[in-house]
Scaffold this motif. Structure first.
Motif, mmCIF file in Angstrom:
data_model
loop_
_atom_site.group_PDB
_atom_site.id
_atom_site.type_symbol
_atom_site.label_atom_id
_atom_site.label_comp_id
_atom_site.label_asym_id
_atom_site.label_seq_id
_atom_site.Cartn_x
_atom_site.Cartn_y
_atom_site.Cartn_z
ATOM 1 N N GLY A 101 59.624 40.012 45.600
ATOM 2 C CA GLY A 101 58.993 40.195 46.907
ATOM 3 C C GLY A 101 58.025 41.361 46.910
ATOM 4 O O GLY A 101 56.929 41.283 47.482
ATOM 5 N N THR A 102 58.415 42.438 46.250
ATOM 6 C CA THR A 102 57.537 43.606 46.141
ATOM 7 C C THR A 102 56.272 43.256 45.368
ATOM 8 O O THR A 102 55.160 43.653 45.739
ATOM 9 C CB THR A 102 58.285 44.761 45.437
ATOM 10 N N LEU A 103 56.446 42.479 44.303
ATOM 11 C CA LEU A 103 55.294 42.054 43.513
ATOM 12 C C LEU A 103 54.366 41.156 44.332
ATOM 13 O O LEU A 103 53.136 41.220 44.200
ATOM 14 C CB LEU A 103 55.768 41.329 42.255
ATOM 15 N N ALA A 104 54.954 40.328 45.200
ATOM 16 C CA ALA A 104 54.138 39.470 46.067
ATOM 17 C C ALA A 104 53.303 40.306 47.034
ATOM 18 O O ALA A 104 52.134 39.979 47.313
ATOM 19 C CB ALA A 104 55.036 38.508 46.846
ATOM 20 N N LEU A 105 53.873 41.396 47.538
ATOM 21 C CA LEU A 105 53.109 42.291 48.418
ATOM 22 C C LEU A 105 51.949 42.944 47.663
ATOM 23 O O LEU A 105 50.849 43.092 48.196
ATOM 24 C CB LEU A 105 54.032 43.361 48.998
ATOM 25 N N VAL A 106 52.214 43.330 46.408
ATOM 26 C CA VAL A 106 51.149 43.893 45.571
ATOM 27 C C VAL A 106 50.029 42.873 45.394
ATOM 28 O O VAL A 106 48.838 43.206 45.503
ATOM 29 C CB VAL A 106 51.702 44.322 44.197
ATOM 30 N N ALA A 107 50.406 41.609 45.136
ATOM 31 C CA ALA A 107 49.406 40.554 44.950
ATOM 32 C C ALA A 107 48.599 40.340 46.229
ATOM 33 O O ALA A 107 47.381 40.113 46.179
ATOM 34 C CB ALA A 107 50.092 39.257 44.528
ATOM 35 N N ALA A 108 49.263 40.427 47.387
ATOM 36 C CA ALA A 108 48.565 40.245 48.653
ATOM 37 C C ALA A 108 47.533 41.352 48.870
ATOM 38 O O ALA A 108 46.391 41.090 49.292
ATOM 39 C CB ALA A 108 49.568 40.230 49.802
ATOM 40 N N ILE A 109 47.916 42.599 48.576
ATOM 41 C CA ILE A 109 46.967 43.714 48.688
ATOM 42 C C ILE A 109 45.820 43.511 47.705
ATOM 43 O O ILE A 109 44.647 43.727 48.030
ATOM 44 C CB ILE A 109 47.680 45.053 48.433
ATOM 45 N N GLY A 110 46.158 43.069 46.485
ATOM 46 C CA GLY A 110 45.132 42.817 45.485
ATOM 47 C C GLY A 110 44.165 41.730 45.912
ATOM 48 O O GLY A 110 42.945 41.843 45.678
ATOM 49 N N LEU A 111 44.666 40.670 46.538
ATOM 50 C CA LEU A 111 43.800 39.585 46.998
ATOM 51 C C LEU A 111 42.841 40.061 48.084
ATOM 52 O O LEU A 111 41.682 39.619 48.141
ATOM 53 C CB LEU A 111 44.651 38.415 47.505
ATOM 54 N N TYR A 112 43.323 40.955 48.937
ATOM 55 C CA TYR A 112 42.442 41.505 49.974
ATOM 56 C C TYR A 112 41.269 42.259 49.335
ATOM 57 O O TYR A 112 40.102 42.054 49.694
ATOM 58 C CB TYR A 112 43.232 42.427 50.900
ATOM 59 N N PHE A 113 41.582 43.124 48.379
ATOM 60 C CA PHE A 113 40.511 43.883 47.725
ATOM 61 C C PHE A 113 39.655 42.986 46.834
ATOM 62 O O PHE A 113 38.455 43.255 46.656
ATOM 63 C CB PHE A 113 41.098 45.043 46.923
ATOM 64 N N LEU A 114 40.252 41.929 46.285
ATOM 65 C CA LEU A 114 39.471 40.975 45.500
ATOM 66 C C LEU A 114 38.450 40.283 46.382
ATOM 67 O O LEU A 114 37.283 40.100 45.996
ATOM 68 C CB LEU A 114 40.406 39.944 44.864
ATOM 69 N N TRP A 115 38.849 39.897 47.586
ATOM 70 C CA TRP A 115 37.928 39.291 48.552
ATOM 71 C C TRP A 115 36.836 40.284 48.927
ATOM 72 O O TRP A 115 35.669 39.919 49.109
ATOM 73 C CB TRP A 115 38.712 38.872 49.797
ATOM 74 N N LEU A 116 37.199 41.564 48.991
ATOM 75 C CA LEU A 116 36.258 42.591 49.417
ATOM 76 C C LEU A 116 35.277 42.971 48.307
ATOM 77 O O LEU A 116 34.080 43.169 48.552
ATOM 78 C CB LEU A 116 37.046 43.832 49.854
ATOM 79 N N ARG A 117 35.776 43.076 47.048
ATOM 80 C CA ARG A 117 34.983 43.648 45.954
ATOM 81 C C ARG A 117 34.540 42.644 44.904
ATOM 82 O O ARG A 117 33.640 42.935 44.118
ATOM 83 C CB ARG A 117 35.777 44.765 45.265
ATOM 84 N N GLY A 118 35.199 41.501 44.809
ATOM 85 C CA GLY A 118 34.747 40.484 43.881
ATOM 86 C C GLY A 118 35.420 40.506 42.520
ATOM 87 O O GLY A 118 36.447 41.149 42.303
ATOM 88 N N LEU A 119 34.791 39.828 41.584
ATOM 89 C CA LEU A 119 35.362 39.495 40.282
ATOM 90 C C LEU A 119 35.862 40.673 39.442
ATOM 91 O O LEU A 119 36.910 40.545 38.794
ATOM 92 C CB LEU A 119 34.344 38.686 39.468
ATOM 93 N N PRO A 120 35.180 41.826 39.396
ATOM 94 C CA PRO A 120 35.666 42.898 38.510
ATOM 95 C C PRO A 120 37.125 43.272 38.756
ATOM 96 O O PRO A 120 37.845 43.621 37.820
ATOM 97 C CB PRO A 120 34.725 44.065 38.840
ATOM 98 N N LEU A 121 37.557 43.172 39.998
ATOM 99 C CA LEU A 121 38.935 43.534 40.320
ATOM 100 C C LEU A 121 39.928 42.480 39.839
ATOM 101 O O LEU A 121 41.103 42.781 39.613
ATOM 102 C CB LEU A 121 39.082 43.741 41.833
ATOM 103 N N LEU A 122 39.462 41.246 39.665
ATOM 104 C CA LEU A 122 40.340 40.170 39.226
ATOM 105 C C LEU A 122 40.901 40.448 37.839
ATOM 106 O O LEU A 122 42.085 40.218 37.575
ATOM 107 C CB LEU A 122 39.588 38.839 39.233
ATOM 108 N N ILE A 123 40.060 40.946 36.943
ATOM 109 C CA ILE A 123 40.491 41.197 35.566
ATOM 110 C C ILE A 123 41.595 42.246 35.531
ATOM 111 O O ILE A 123 42.648 42.059 34.909
ATOM 112 C CB ILE A 123 39.292 41.637 34.711
ATOM 113 N N LEU A 124 41.375 43.366 36.226
ATOM 114 C CA LEU A 124 42.373 44.431 36.237
ATOM 115 C C LEU A 124 43.631 44.002 36.982
ATOM 116 O O LEU A 124 44.749 44.299 36.553
ATOM 117 C CB LEU A 124 41.784 45.693 36.880
ATOM 118 N N GLY A 125 43.464 43.298 38.082
ATOM 119 C CA GLY A 125 44.622 42.849 38.851
ATOM 120 C C GLY A 125 45.487 41.867 38.067
ATOM 121 O O GLY A 125 46.717 41.972 38.064
ATOM 122 N N ALA A 126 44.842 40.925 37.395
ATOM 123 C CA ALA A 126 45.597 39.949 36.590
ATOM 124 C C ALA A 126 46.319 40.650 35.443
ATOM 125 O O ALA A 126 47.470 40.337 35.134
ATOM 126 C CB ALA A 126 44.638 38.888 36.047
#
Length: 296
Positions: A101-126
């Motif tokens: 569940g904690t990891l899911a919250l991290v992913a949700a925060i990451g998706l928000y910033f991914l929507w905001l900043r784009g592809l470069p964040l996808l590599i680090l987030g994944a």
């Protein structure tokens, strides 16, 4: 209530200060570029960092309990897990779900910033998600990956991810900050594996303390620790880091003492624990002072 307490203990809250300090490096590096993020984005990146660290701890505790490692390990204040699940076995499922569940919250925060900043964040987030999910069961079977993975997670992934999430760019200062975090965190995990080596070996782990022996591992840990200060000094000499970052060199005498004493105390448990404790203080204070120096 006892199961709830076990879940909280399994997150190892006394270790969670490391995450906001690493994310704080990214925040301070963004300030260096005159990027002044709003309160919401600042809170989200710091919260995401803490939740990611808690997720790693929870999933690690669950796996260590089910592998039997918790029953073999002699716990210290710096290694061997929290002991929550051996004391409260009925909380194992709750710890697993809390980790996911904690990891899911991290992913949700990451998706928000991914929507905001784009592809470069996808590599680090994944990369961050892969490290969290694979560390205990697979990465700990490879000596080199086991050494580098913690540093990569808290260094490039967390520090650079924070910088991108806050809308700043990856300049030389950002890369240098992530390298310092990488070296310090990998050193921390390596040195803390020394007391657990025999128990880890019995459940199939293969980190460098097991494959190379405690003495060689201690010398490598000393090299990583001092290399972090070498990177800071190089950054100061080349003006990649601002002059106030000299504050981060204040713990250097204590780091030199840790490096000198570590190989000598490997067979003396109480003295080893004292060195491990000072090493944690050195790491946290160095990161905190570096954050302050970058922010001034």
């Amino acid at each position: 209530m006892s199961e709830t307490i076990a879940v909280v203990r399994a997150s190892r809250p006394n270790f969670l200060l490391l995450a906001p300090l690493c994310a704080g490096l990214g925040l301070a590096a963004a300030w260096q570029q005159d990027q002044h993020p709003g309160l919401l984005h600042t809170v989200l990146v710091l919260l995401g960092a803490v939740l990611a660290h808690a997720a790693v701890n929870l999933l690690n505790e669950y796996d260590d309990f089910h592998s039997g490692l918790d029953l073999l390990t002699r716990r210290t204040p710096f290694s061997g897990g929290s002991g929550a699940l051996p004391e409260t076995p009925s909380a194992a499922r709750q710890v697993l779900w809390a980790g996911l569940g904690t990891l899911a919250l991290v992913a949700a925060i990451g998706l928000y910033f991914l929507w905001l900043r784009g592809l470069p964040l996808l590599i680090l987030g994944a990369a961050g998600l892969v490290l969290v999910l694979t560390y205990t069961r697979w990465i700990t079977r490879s000596p080199l990956l086991c050494l580098l993975a913690p540093g990569i997670g808290f260094g490039p992934v967390m520090v650079l991810g924070t910088i991108i999430a806050l809308g700043a760019r990856l300049d030389a200062t950002a890369l240098l900050c992530s390298l310092v975090a990488l070296l310090l965190v990998s050193e921390l995990l390596l040195i803390n594996q020394i007391p657990d080596a025999e128990a880890d070996r019995k459940v199939g782990r293969r980190h460098l303390v097991i494959t190379q022996g405690p003495r060689k591992a201690s010398l490598l840990a000393s090299g990583l620790l001092l290399s972090a200060y070498g990177v800071i000094l190089a950054g100061l000499l080349t003006s990649t880091l601002p002059p106030w970052t000299t504050l981060a060199l204040i713990p250097l005498p204590a780091a030199l003492w840790v490096s000198r004493m570590l190989p000598e105390v490997l067979d003396h448990a109480e003295r080893l624990h004292a060195v491990l404790g000072l090493n944690v203080a050195v790491l946290l204070s160095t990161l905190a002072l570096m954050c302050v120096g970058l922010s001034l």
